[in-house]
Design an enzyme around this catalytic site. Structure first.
Site, PDB file in Angstrom:
ATOM      1  N   HIS A 186      -2.321  -3.855   5.070  1.00  0.00           N
ATOM      2  CA  HIS A 186      -2.042  -3.478   6.458  1.00  0.00           C
ATOM      3  C   HIS A 186      -3.331  -3.129   7.179  1.00  0.00           C
ATOM      4  O   HIS A 186      -4.289  -2.648   6.568  1.00  0.00           O
ATOM      5  CB  HIS A 186      -1.067  -2.291   6.506  1.00  0.00           C
ATOM      6  CG  HIS A 186      -1.629  -1.034   5.912  1.00  0.00           C
ATOM      7  ND1 HIS A 186      -2.159  -0.028   6.677  1.00  0.00           N
ATOM      8  CD2 HIS A 186      -1.770  -0.642   4.626  1.00  0.00           C
ATOM      9  CE1 HIS A 186      -2.584   0.946   5.872  1.00  0.00           C
ATOM     10  NE2 HIS A 186      -2.366   0.599   4.619  1.00  0.00           N
ATOM     11  N   ASP A 196       0.439   3.795   1.685  1.00  0.00           N
ATOM     12  CA  ASP A 196       0.409   4.387   3.034  1.00  0.00           C
ATOM     13  C   ASP A 196       1.824   4.680   3.555  1.00  0.00           C
ATOM     14  O   ASP A 196       2.695   3.814   3.515  1.00  0.00           O
ATOM     15  CB  ASP A 196      -0.304   3.394   3.968  1.00  0.00           C
ATOM     16  CG  ASP A 196      -0.680   4.018   5.301  1.00  0.00           C
ATOM     17  OD1 ASP A 196       0.232   4.499   6.013  1.00  0.00           O
ATOM     18  OD2 ASP A 196      -1.876   4.033   5.635  1.00  0.00           O
ATOM     19  N   CYS A 227       0.844  -1.198   0.000  1.00  0.00           N
ATOM     20  CA  CYS A 227       0.000   0.000   0.000  1.00  0.00           C
ATOM     21  C   CYS A 227       0.882   1.252   0.000  1.00  0.00           C
ATOM     22  O   CYS A 227       1.990   1.246   0.535  1.00  0.00           O
ATOM     23  CB  CYS A 227      -0.901   0.007   1.235  1.00  0.00           C
ATOM     24  SG  CYS A 227      -2.052   1.412   1.265  1.00  0.00           S
ATOM     25  N   ARG A 273       2.961   4.854   6.389  1.00  0.00           N
ATOM     26  CA  ARG A 273       3.390   4.106   7.581  1.00  0.00           C
ATOM     27  C   ARG A 273       3.851   2.685   7.258  1.00  0.00           C
ATOM     28  O   ARG A 273       4.198   1.923   8.170  1.00  0.00           O
ATOM     29  CB  ARG A 273       2.217   4.042   8.585  1.00  0.00           C
ATOM     30  CG  ARG A 273       1.748   5.404   9.052  1.00  0.00           C
ATOM     31  CD  ARG A 273       0.380   5.319   9.693  1.00  0.00           C
ATOM     32  NE  ARG A 273      -0.639   4.852   8.738  1.00  0.00           N
ATOM     33  CZ  ARG A 273      -1.915   4.636   9.042  1.00  0.00           C
ATOM     34  NH1 ARG A 273      -2.329   4.812  10.269  1.00  0.00           N
ATOM     35  NH2 ARG A 273      -2.772   4.228   8.127  1.00  0.00           N
ATOM     36  N   CYS A 318      -6.231   0.202   7.013  1.00  0.00           N
ATOM     37  CA  CYS A 318      -5.918   0.786   5.704  1.00  0.00           C
ATOM     38  C   CYS A 318      -7.013   1.793   5.313  1.00  0.00           C
ATOM     39  O   CYS A 318      -8.199   1.460   5.273  1.00  0.00           O
ATOM     40  CB  CYS A 318      -5.834  -0.333   4.660  1.00  0.00           C
ATOM     41  SG  CYS A 318      -5.426   0.277   3.003  1.00  0.00           S
TER      42      CYS A 318
HETATM   43 CO    CO Z   1      -3.437   1.290   3.056  1.00  0.00          CO
END
Ligand code: CO
Length: 210
Positions: free
Chosen positions: A98, A44, A42, A46, A101
């Site tokens: 994750h 993302d 992803c 993090r 999400c």
């Molecule tokens: Co995500």
């Protein structure tokens, strides 16, 4: 200092540190690009693939998009996949979702967020397949977490449905496909679904002339 200026400054510090610990670090890296793993994760911020896996530059080939989707009309993903499988000959492909999400959470809602609705549409279709199980969860967070896992499973299946992967299975008996979920709460990656090279896929997706 602006955020982008800090990034450039930190880059210089990092490069100097690498050289201080290993003067041949960059020279060696130029010569190698033979990762054995393709990571589809992803976007993302993090979930940085190399940081959470402790891998070094040169070890994993990475593609990231919102909610780690494998979409058969996505030229970007398909190009990365074809290059990783045909040219780099990776042995493993990991789809890593994750917990918590944002893409999965947004797909579960009925709010329009603009163009990204078209992308999240793919996750809504995963939800539609598993609606009963997901709706049986007691909280919104539990629904998001279950859909995250099921989404990873469906994306691994999507990989197996490509002619790219099936051709490589026939010719090289690789790559193995893995579906994982990273837990933001403790930093641990949990495997959720695997498809070993050479497995049977649903017959309608099988190409018999590759
Ligand atoms: Co995500």
């Amino acid at each position: 200092m602006k955020p982008f200026e800090k990034i450039l400054k930190d880059n210089k510090t990092w490069a100097a540190q690498q050289l201080a610990t290993d003067p041949t670090y960059f020279k060696r890296l130029i010569e190698i690009q033979s990762p054995e793993v393709l990571w589809i994760g992803c976007s993302d911020s993090r979930v940085p693939a190399d940081k959470i896996t402790g891998t070094q530059p040169g070890e994993i080939f990475v593609h990231r998009n919102v909610a780690n989707l494998v979409v058969h009309t996505d030229l970007n993903l398909l190009s990365v996949l074809q290059y990783a499988v045909d040219v780099l000959k990776v042995k493993h492909i990991i789809v890593c979702g994750h917990h918590n999400c944002g893409g999965v959470r947004a797909a579960l809602s009925n709010q329009s967020l603009g163009l990204i609705d078209k992308w999240l549409w793919n996750i809504k279709n995963v939800y539609r397949q598993y609606k009963k199980e997901i709706n049986a969860q007691s909280s919104e967070d539990a629904k998001v977490d279950l859909l995250t896992e099921l989404n990873v499973k469906e994306q691994v299946l999507n990989l197996a449905k490509t002619s790219i992967v099936q051709k490589s299975w026939k010719e090289n008996n690789a790559p193995d496909l893995h579906g994982w979920v990273y837990d933001l709460r403790d930093g641990i990656i949990n495997p959720v679904f695997d498809i070993p090279a050479g497995s049977k896929v649903d017959e309608i997706f099988e190409y018999d002339n590759l």
